[in-house]
Design an enzyme around this catalytic site. Structure first.
Site, PDB file in Angstrom:
ATOM      1  N   HIS A  28       0.869  -1.185   0.000  1.00 38.37           N
ATOM      2  CA  HIS A  28       0.000   0.000   0.000  1.00 38.37           C
ATOM      3  C   HIS A  28       0.898   1.226   0.000  1.00 38.37           C
ATOM      4  O   HIS A  28       1.296   1.734   1.048  1.00 38.37           O
ATOM      5  CB  HIS A  28      -0.912  -0.046   1.242  1.00 38.37           C
ATOM      6  CG  HIS A  28      -1.905   1.066   1.309  1.00 38.37           C
ATOM      7  ND1 HIS A  28      -3.042   0.999   2.093  1.00 38.37           N
ATOM      8  CD2 HIS A  28      -1.951   2.288   0.717  1.00 38.37           C
ATOM      9  CE1 HIS A  28      -3.731   2.118   1.976  1.00 38.37           C
ATOM     10  NE2 HIS A  28      -3.082   2.925   1.151  1.00 38.37           N
TER      11      HIS A  28
ATOM     12  N   HIS B 101       1.413   4.749  -2.507  1.00 39.44           N
ATOM     13  CA  HIS B 101       1.061   5.582  -3.661  1.00 39.44           C
ATOM     14  C   HIS B 101       2.346   6.234  -4.155  1.00 39.44           C
ATOM     15  O   HIS B 101       2.979   6.981  -3.394  1.00 39.44           O
ATOM     16  CB  HIS B 101       0.055   6.654  -3.259  1.00 39.44           C
ATOM     17  CG  HIS B 101      -1.210   6.095  -2.663  1.00 39.44           C
ATOM     18  ND1 HIS B 101      -2.353   5.888  -3.407  1.00 39.44           N
ATOM     19  CD2 HIS B 101      -1.492   5.683  -1.392  1.00 39.44           C
ATOM     20  CE1 HIS B 101      -3.294   5.379  -2.614  1.00 39.44           C
ATOM     21  NE2 HIS B 101      -2.796   5.239  -1.386  1.00 39.44           N
TER      22      HIS B 101
ATOM     23  N   HIS C 155      -9.363   0.790  -1.296  1.00 34.82           N
ATOM     24  CA  HIS C 155      -9.336   1.463   0.003  1.00 34.82           C
ATOM     25  C   HIS C 155     -10.748   1.380   0.581  1.00 34.82           C
ATOM     26  O   HIS C 155     -11.735   1.694  -0.114  1.00 34.82           O
ATOM     27  CB  HIS C 155      -8.995   2.946  -0.159  1.00 34.82           C
ATOM     28  CG  HIS C 155      -7.552   3.242  -0.414  1.00 34.82           C
ATOM     29  ND1 HIS C 155      -6.840   2.682  -1.429  1.00 34.82           N
ATOM     30  CD2 HIS C 155      -6.691   4.080   0.243  1.00 34.82           C
ATOM     31  CE1 HIS C 155      -5.588   3.160  -1.388  1.00 34.82           C
ATOM     32  NE2 HIS C 155      -5.477   4.009  -0.385  1.00 34.82           N
TER      33      HIS C 155
ATOM     34  N   GLU D 116     -11.139   3.472   5.886  1.00 34.53           N
ATOM     35  CA  GLU D 116     -10.125   4.429   6.372  1.00 34.53           C
ATOM     36  C   GLU D 116     -10.900   5.504   7.137  1.00 34.53           C
ATOM     37  O   GLU D 116     -10.824   5.582   8.358  1.00 34.53           O
ATOM     38  CB  GLU D 116      -9.341   5.019   5.193  1.00 34.53           C
ATOM     39  CG  GLU D 116      -8.271   6.029   5.608  1.00 34.53           C
ATOM     40  CD  GLU D 116      -7.551   6.679   4.416  1.00 34.53           C
ATOM     41  OE1 GLU D 116      -8.086   6.647   3.284  1.00 34.53           O
ATOM     42  OE2 GLU D 116      -6.460   7.254   4.631  1.00 34.53           O
TER      43      GLU D 116
ATOM     44  N   ASP E   7       1.752   7.115   1.991  1.00 32.10           N
ATOM     45  CA  ASP E   7       2.326   8.298   1.323  1.00 32.10           C
ATOM     46  C   ASP E   7       3.479   8.809   2.177  1.00 32.10           C
ATOM     47  O   ASP E   7       3.376   9.844   2.849  1.00 32.10           O
ATOM     48  CB  ASP E   7       1.250   9.388   1.184  1.00 32.10           C
ATOM     49  CG  ASP E   7       0.052   8.900   0.402  1.00 32.10           C
ATOM     50  OD1 ASP E   7       0.163   8.766  -0.827  1.00 32.10           O
ATOM     51  OD2 ASP E   7      -0.990   8.616   1.040  1.00 32.10           O
TER      52      ASP E   7
HETATM   53  N1  ADE Z   1      -4.536   8.615  -2.059  1.00 30.08           N
HETATM   54  C1  ADE Z   1      -3.303   8.695  -1.567  1.00 30.08           C
HETATM   55  N2  ADE Z   1      -3.303   8.341  -0.279  1.00 30.08           N
HETATM   56  C2  ADE Z   1      -4.568   8.022   0.054  1.00 30.08           C
HETATM   57  C3  ADE Z   1      -5.216   7.574   1.222  1.00 30.08           C
HETATM   58  N3  ADE Z   1      -4.561   7.383   2.371  1.00 30.08           N
HETATM   59  N4  ADE Z   1      -6.540   7.367   1.191  1.00 30.08           N
HETATM   60  C4  ADE Z   1      -7.216   7.560   0.068  1.00 30.08           C
HETATM   61  N5  ADE Z   1      -6.656   7.976  -1.065  1.00 30.08           N
HETATM   62  C5  ADE Z   1      -5.338   8.201  -1.092  1.00 30.08           C
HETATM   63 ZN    ZN Z   2      -3.671   4.737   0.427  1.00 28.60          ZN
END
Ligand code: ADE
Ligand code: ZN
Length: 335
Positions: A14, A16, A193, A196, A275
């Site tokens: 996971h 990006h 996703h 969250e 990220d």
């Molecule tokens: N895009 C990049 N990071 C993300 C995240 N944590 N949740 C949803 N979309 C994303």
């Molecule tokens: Zn993500």
């Protein structure tokens, strides 16, 4: 970082790629491409990384991604990430990318995919292999996701699978049923996703309507006992991201993170960085932070790392599995 964590072979599932854009590279790419920036310095930009929720992060993340224009930019970004990840003992990286945010700025699908892929092709030089998962932006309509899938099909051989990301609340998985069905027909792996910021119901939908194989995040699954039982029974991996959850206020304190409770309920939990350029740490930092916050034991860390390899879209014969058992055995001897 604890050498025990660093030397365990791990998969990052996971991540990006746009979220690995460090402020220094962001400024240098802006200069290389003559792109205007709303920040005067790296320090000023970093100071803006003070998020209140997912949306406040996404606004800055998409703004940052706008400096990525050429195949070389995507290559350089990915290669920098792979080198950093290899230092943390990452042996397998299944990387998300968000083509819609680039295509709407006039960047071609091939530019994005070729740039990232050419860096992934060099991964074995530094002991890491990987694949690409194309994410659909859920704040855009499904018609846009369908066009994006269509545009990606000439590059089908470069893709492992598809995912679903961006603003979760108000954009349930069911809105993307058709595009996930098409991706399944193409033989692509499916992830999304869910849970969250969104409710447990979104996790159920991702499983039962989209038919995903892994859930990205899944933090709020803990609110629904039947869902936890389902995830455990079907060994559905959760790709959890502790530092992201802290920075985006999904949890108020890492000591309250449900990762350990889910692990002990039999869920195939994994640790990832999401990220890292925005959330203060790469994979090793995520392992370290959650280990100190929850007091995780070495056996739990071994389970988490093993889960990451098992949850990867890799054949069971991949040499990384034998390397893993060998490394765990060697670490036990040292203790
Ligand atoms: N895009 C990049 N990071 C993300 C995240 N944590 N949740 C949803 N979309 C994303
Ligand atoms: Zn993500």
């Amino acid at each position: 970082m604890d050498p025990f964590i660093r030397t365990l072979p791990k998969a990052e599932l996971h991540l990006h790629i746009e979220g690995t854009l460090e402020p220094e590279m962001l400024f240098s790419l802006a200069k290389r491409n003559g792109a205007a920036l709303g920040y005067a310095s790296v320090d000023e930009l970093r100071a803006a990384y003070d998020f209140t929720d997912l949306q406040s992060f996404l606004d800055i993340y998409y703004e940052g991604a706008a400096v990525l224009r050429t195949e070389q930019d995507f290559h350089d970004l990915t290669w920098a990430y792979l080198q950093r990840a290899a230092r943390d003992g990452v042996r397998r990286a299944e990387i998300f990318f968000d083509p819609q945010t680039h295509i709407e700025r006039g960047v071609a699908m091939g530019t994005v995919i070729d740039g990232i892929s050419s860096a992934l092709d060099r991964g074995p030089e530094i002991g890491i292999n990987g694949g690409l998962i194309m994410c659909f932006l859920r704040h855009l309509p499904e018609s846009s996701a369908l066009e994006t899938l269509e545009a990606a099909l000439p590059h089908r051989s470069r893709l492992l699978g598809v995912g679903l990301d961006s603003s979760e609340l108000g954009h349930p998985p069911t809105e993307f049923t058709a595009v996930f069905n098409l991706a399944r027909q193409e033989g692509l792996h499916l992830v999304a996703h869910a849970g969250e910021e969104g409710p447990p119901d979104y996790v159920w939908q991702a499983l039962d309507v989209l038919g995903v194989e892994r859930i990205d995040h899944g933090v709020r699954a803990i609110e629904d006992d039947a869902l936890v039982a389902r995830l455990a029974a079907d060994r559905i991996p959760l790709t959890m991201c502790p530092l992201s959850n802290l920075k985006l206020k999904v949890v108020d304190n890492l000591a309250h993170h449900p990762l350990r409770r889910l692990l002990h309920s039999g869920v195939k939990v994994t640790i990832n960085s999401d990220d890292p350029a925005y959330f203060g740490g790469y994979l090793g930092d995520n392992y370290s932070a959650i280990t100190s916050a929850l007091g995780l034991e070495r056996e739990e860390l071994v389970d988490l790392a093993r889960h990451s390899l098992e949850a990867a879209f890799l054949p069971e014969t991949d040499p990384v599995f034998a390397d893993f058992e060998h490394q765990v055995g060697a670490s036990r001897l040292i203790d």
